[in-house]
Design a protein around this motif. Sequence first.
Motif, short mmCIF file in Angstrom:
data_model
loop_
_atom_site.label_atom_id
_atom_site.label_comp_id
_atom_site.label_asym_id
_atom_site.label_seq_id
_atom_site.Cartn_x
_atom_site.Cartn_y
_atom_site.Cartn_z
N ALA A 290 0.84 -1.20 0.00
CA ALA A 290 0.00 0.00 0.00
C ALA A 290 0.87 1.26 0.00
O ALA A 290 0.56 2.25 -0.68
CB ALA A 290 -0.93 0.00 1.21
N LEU A 291 1.97 1.22 0.74
CA LEU A 291 2.89 2.35 0.76
C LEU A 291 3.60 2.50 -0.59
O LEU A 291 3.86 3.62 -1.04
CB LEU A 291 3.91 2.19 1.89
CG LEU A 291 3.32 2.29 3.30
CD1 LEU A 291 4.39 2.04 4.34
CD2 LEU A 291 2.67 3.66 3.52
N SER A 292 3.91 1.38 -1.23
CA SER A 292 4.47 1.43 -2.58
C SER A 292 3.49 2.13 -3.52
O SER A 292 3.88 3.00 -4.32
CB SER A 292 4.77 0.02 -3.08
OG SER A 292 5.17 0.03 -4.44
N ASP A 293 2.21 1.77 -3.41
CA ASP A 293 1.17 2.41 -4.24
C ASP A 293 1.11 3.91 -3.97
O ASP A 293 0.95 4.71 -4.90
CB ASP A 293 -0.19 1.78 -3.95
CG ASP A 293 -0.33 0.38 -4.51
OD1 ASP A 293 0.46 0.01 -5.40
OD2 ASP A 293 -1.21 -0.37 -4.05
N LEU A 294 1.24 4.28 -2.70
CA LEU A 294 1.14 5.69 -2.34
C LEU A 294 2.34 6.47 -2.89
O LEU A 294 2.17 7.57 -3.45
CB LEU A 294 1.07 5.83 -0.82
CG LEU A 294 0.78 7.23 -0.26
CD1 LEU A 294 -0.42 7.86 -0.94
CD2 LEU A 294 0.56 7.14 1.25
N TYR A 295 3.53 5.91 -2.77
CA TYR A 295 4.70 6.56 -3.37
C TYR A 295 4.51 6.70 -4.87
O TYR A 295 4.86 7.74 -5.47
CB TYR A 295 5.96 5.73 -3.09
CG TYR A 295 6.68 6.07 -1.82
CD1 TYR A 295 7.23 7.34 -1.62
CD2 TYR A 295 6.84 5.13 -0.80
CE1 TYR A 295 7.91 7.66 -0.46
CE2 TYR A 295 7.53 5.44 0.37
CZ TYR A 295 8.06 6.71 0.54
OH TYR A 295 8.73 7.03 1.68
N PHE A 296 3.94 5.66 -5.51
CA PHE A 296 3.71 5.72 -6.95
C PHE A 296 2.75 6.86 -7.30
O PHE A 296 3.01 7.62 -8.24
CB PHE A 296 3.15 4.38 -7.44
CG PHE A 296 2.93 4.32 -8.92
CD1 PHE A 296 3.97 3.95 -9.77
CD2 PHE A 296 1.70 4.62 -9.48
CE1 PHE A 296 3.78 3.89 -11.15
CE2 PHE A 296 1.50 4.56 -10.85
CZ PHE A 296 2.54 4.20 -11.68
N CYS A 297 1.67 6.97 -6.56
CA CYS A 297 0.69 8.03 -6.82
C CYS A 297 1.30 9.42 -6.63
O CYS A 297 0.90 10.38 -7.30
CB CYS A 297 -0.51 7.88 -5.89
SG CYS A 297 -1.55 6.45 -6.25
N LEU A 298 2.29 9.51 -5.75
CA LEU A 298 2.96 10.79 -5.50
C LEU A 298 4.10 11.05 -6.48
O LEU A 298 4.78 12.07 -6.39
CB LEU A 298 3.48 10.83 -4.06
CG LEU A 298 2.40 10.88 -2.97
CD1 LEU A 298 2.99 10.59 -1.60
CD2 LEU A 298 1.71 12.24 -2.97
N GLY A 299 4.34 10.10 -7.39
CA GLY A 299 5.35 10.29 -8.41
C GLY A 299 6.76 9.94 -7.98
O GLY A 299 7.72 10.21 -8.72
#
Length: 267
Positions: free
Chosen positions: A110-119
């Motif tokens: 989930a944190l990987s996804d969040l970093y991805f969404c933040l670029g």
Amino acid sequence: MNVEIEKAKKEYADENYQQALKHLNNVISDDEDYEYSLILKASILFKMEDYKESLRLYDELIPRHPYEVLFWIEKTYCHYRLDENEKALTTLNEVDRLLDKNENKSLLLALSDLYFCLGDYENALKYCDYTLNIDGDYEKAWYNKLLILYFLDRDDDEMDIVIDKIIQLSNGDVLSLLPVLLQKLFSKNYRDCVNIINLCEDSEFDSENIEILKGAFYNYISQDLNVKLLLVNSNDLPIDDALNALIDFADEGKDNGKINGVQYFIV
């Protein structure tokens, strides 16, 4: 536990968020369960998309519990929902400092996804790898890694390792292979696309649908290359042979030949 909190929990479970908040507002600050009421209230406000007020409560809770990782994570999500990406990344750095990287694969992903969404694709990849260190067969993490590597413009060899793992885990399931198929398609690796489609023949995906998929793929390649396949003394060519002819043209520039006695030209 405070009776108002118990009532709020029931309303929360039933998604009656306004009623839940009314009960929580009746919990006084010197109640022994007051902090729990703040935690529940912050969660409810987030569900109601009142991210600013939810953030205010997490900012109140964090100084009391500075090592509670979940509070920092929820604070990050609040900043993200408020389009405060720089603040979200700063908060994520605190999460990175506190978090145990050897447990809870779902949280790490989930944190990987969040970093991805933040670029921040490098950190997205790092957390994806943390996840795979825990469970090397976690399919969703492999799909995510493929997408992250694509955005990082990594070399084909690195991506092929991920693709091979996804194929291994897919057991020929069409939907599982779709991300890999699309990646190969966008990189114009048509022969690998055909190989992936052929893997689906051993799955529950029936042969008629496989033929339809191959036909759609043939049309896509024809349009992408802006060419047509012309046959001499025949009106038909098996779809596998037609695909091979187009792919030979794409890979080697071969614009004519014979397949099972059928002369063809690509124009």
